[in-house]
Design a protein around this motif. Structure first.
Motif, mmCIF file in Angstrom:
data_model
loop_
_atom_site.group_PDB
_atom_site.id
_atom_site.type_symbol
_atom_site.label_atom_id
_atom_site.label_comp_id
_atom_site.label_asym_id
_atom_site.label_seq_id
_atom_site.Cartn_x
_atom_site.Cartn_y
_atom_site.Cartn_z
ATOM 1 N N VAL A 1 31.743 53.549 51.347
ATOM 2 C CA VAL A 1 31.276 52.825 50.166
ATOM 3 C C VAL A 1 31.281 51.341 50.510
ATOM 4 N N GLU A 2 30.203 50.663 50.157
ATOM 5 C CA GLU A 2 30.044 49.241 50.462
ATOM 6 C C GLU A 2 31.070 48.392 49.712
ATOM 7 N N VAL A 3 31.530 47.354 50.395
ATOM 8 C CA VAL A 3 32.352 46.316 49.775
ATOM 9 C C VAL A 3 31.497 45.052 49.835
ATOM 10 N N PRO A 4 30.987 44.582 48.698
ATOM 11 C CA PRO A 4 30.079 43.436 48.717
ATOM 12 C C PRO A 4 30.757 42.163 49.226
ATOM 13 N N GLY A 5 29.951 41.277 49.797
ATOM 14 C CA GLY A 5 30.453 40.022 50.335
ATOM 15 C C GLY A 5 31.224 39.206 49.317
ATOM 16 N N SER A 6 30.827 39.275 48.045
ATOM 17 C CA SER A 6 31.531 38.514 47.016
ATOM 18 C C SER A 6 32.965 38.997 46.857
ATOM 19 N N ALA A 7 33.221 40.282 47.084
ATOM 20 C CA ALA A 7 34.591 40.804 47.011
ATOM 21 C C ALA A 7 35.377 40.385 48.246
ATOM 22 N N LEU A 8 34.703 40.309 49.398
ATOM 23 C CA LEU A 8 35.376 39.899 50.630
ATOM 24 C C LEU A 8 35.817 38.447 50.563
ATOM 25 N N SER A 9 35.041 37.603 49.894
ATOM 26 C CA SER A 9 35.349 36.173 49.846
ATOM 27 C C SER A 9 36.588 35.866 49.003
ATOM 28 N N LEU A 10 37.060 36.845 48.241
ATOM 29 C CA LEU A 10 38.253 36.641 47.429
ATOM 30 C C LEU A 10 39.522 36.890 48.228
ATOM 31 N N GLY A 11 39.388 37.141 49.518
ATOM 32 C CA GLY A 11 40.459 37.339 50.480
ATOM 33 C C GLY A 11 41.815 37.749 49.958
ATOM 34 N N GLY A 12 42.264 38.923 50.371
ATOM 35 C CA GLY A 12 43.598 39.380 50.076
ATOM 36 C C GLY A 12 43.808 39.919 48.677
ATOM 37 N N VAL A 13 42.805 39.898 47.820
ATOM 38 C CA VAL A 13 42.970 40.386 46.461
ATOM 39 C C VAL A 13 42.954 41.905 46.440
ATOM 40 N N GLY A 14 42.266 42.525 47.382
ATOM 41 C CA GLY A 14 42.108 43.975 47.378
ATOM 42 C C GLY A 14 40.863 44.352 46.615
ATOM 43 N N ILE A 15 40.415 45.564 46.803
ATOM 44 C CA ILE A 15 39.152 45.998 46.209
ATOM 45 C C ILE A 15 39.223 46.013 44.689
ATOM 46 N N ALA A 16 40.279 46.615 44.109
ATOM 47 C CA ALA A 16 40.368 46.679 42.643
ATOM 48 C C ALA A 16 40.534 45.280 42.057
ATOM 49 N N GLY A 17 41.370 44.465 42.674
ATOM 50 C CA GLY A 17 41.572 43.104 42.191
ATOM 51 C C GLY A 17 40.308 42.283 42.302
ATOM 52 N N ALA A 18 39.554 42.497 43.361
ATOM 53 C CA ALA A 18 38.300 41.769 43.537
ATOM 54 C C ALA A 18 37.312 42.137 42.446
ATOM 55 N N ALA A 19 37.268 43.414 42.089
ATOM 56 C CA ALA A 19 36.351 43.847 41.045
ATOM 57 C C ALA A 19 36.717 43.195 39.716
ATOM 58 N N VAL A 20 37.994 43.145 39.401
ATOM 59 C CA VAL A 20 38.434 42.512 38.158
ATOM 60 C C VAL A 20 38.105 41.026 38.185
ATOM 61 N N ALA A 21 38.344 40.372 39.319
ATOM 62 C CA ALA A 21 38.086 38.939 39.430
ATOM 63 C C ALA A 21 36.601 38.624 39.296
ATOM 64 N N LEU A 22 35.757 39.504 39.793
ATOM 65 C CA LEU A 22 34.321 39.282 39.658
ATOM 66 C C LEU A 22 33.891 39.371 38.201
ATOM 67 N N LEU A 23 34.555 40.229 37.448
ATOM 68 C CA LEU A 23 34.191 40.423 36.052
ATOM 69 C C LEU A 23 34.846 39.403 35.127
ATOM 70 N N ASN A 24 35.992 38.879 35.501
ATOM 71 C CA ASN A 24 36.732 37.988 34.627
ATOM 72 C C ASN A 24 36.841 36.601 35.255
ATOM 73 N N PRO A 25 36.072 35.635 34.796
ATOM 74 C CA PRO A 25 36.087 34.301 35.388
ATOM 75 C C PRO A 25 37.430 33.596 35.263
ATOM 76 N N LEU A 26 38.271 33.992 34.300
ATOM 77 C CA LEU A 26 39.586 33.365 34.144
ATOM 78 C C LEU A 26 40.470 33.639 35.348
ATOM 79 N N ILE A 27 40.349 34.819 35.926
ATOM 80 C CA ILE A 27 41.159 35.157 37.104
ATOM 81 C C ILE A 27 40.753 34.276 38.273
ATOM 82 N N LYS A 28 39.467 34.009 38.418
ATOM 83 C CA LYS A 28 38.993 33.152 39.508
ATOM 84 C C LYS A 28 39.617 31.757 39.383
ATOM 85 N N ARG A 29 39.755 31.262 38.155
ATOM 86 C CA ARG A 29 40.289 29.918 37.944
ATOM 87 C C ARG A 29 41.777 29.851 38.261
ATOM 88 N N LEU A 30 42.483 30.966 38.082
ATOM 89 C CA LEU A 30 43.916 30.992 38.320
ATOM 90 C C LEU A 30 44.250 30.991 39.802
#
Length: 155
Positions: free
Chosen positions: A125-154
């Motif tokens: 299953v593909e892991v999109p580049g946007s999830a990879l750029s969040l480094g170390g968050v993990g796949i599930a965490g990356a998905a949440v961060a992509l959906l929730n802009p507040l997590i990106k700010r934190l």
């Protein structure tokens, strides 16, 4: 020349694994259905779905240690490694995958039980580049961060 590389795994080398006996790629779009009071639902495009690839191949003692090579695949699956996929013709397409499913079947053993041939199939299953750029968050965490802009700010 090899069929493709998946991280450190080379599909189609005569020294490790055969070229795929089958190879599939699935590219899809997501869509949402909006229910209406009368008639059929109205579809709305929801963007691209994750790409999926699957391969079937075998390990044979005539060119490798079947158990050792299968164990390497199991370790990559268990670790959840995100692996780059590079077609044998060259040119990295920028796509990374994780092993969603791995299936192994022992086809032949010696009289003492040593494995001679294992066939295997993997589903990626593909892991999109946007999830990879969040480094170390993990796949599930990356998905949440992509959906929730507040997590990106934190971060």
């Amino acid at each position: 020349m090899i069929f493709a590389s998946l991280g450190d795994f080379q599909l189609g080398t005569t020294s490790v694994m055969t070229g795929p006996t089958a190879a599939d790629e699935t590219l899809a779009n997501d869509f949402h259905e909006h229910k209406v009071v009368r008639g059929k639902p109205v579809p709305q495009k929801g963007g691209e779905a994750l790409d999926r690839r699957s391969f079937s191949f075998f390990f044979d003692e005539s060119f490798c240690s079947p158990e050792a090579e299968y164990t390497r695949l199991v370790a990559a699956k268990v670790a959840g490694n995100i692996l780059p996929f590079i077609p044998g013709g060259g040119g990295f397409l920028g796509k990374h995958y994780f092993i969603k499913e791995l299936k192994g079947t022992t086809h032949k053993t010696t009289q003492s039980g040593r494995i001679v041939r294992i066939s295997a199939s993997i589903q990626l299953v593909e892991v999109p580049g946007s999830a990879l750029s969040l480094g170390g968050v993990g796949i599930a965490g990356a998905a949440v961060a992509l959906l929730n802009p507040l997590i990106k700010r934190l971060r």
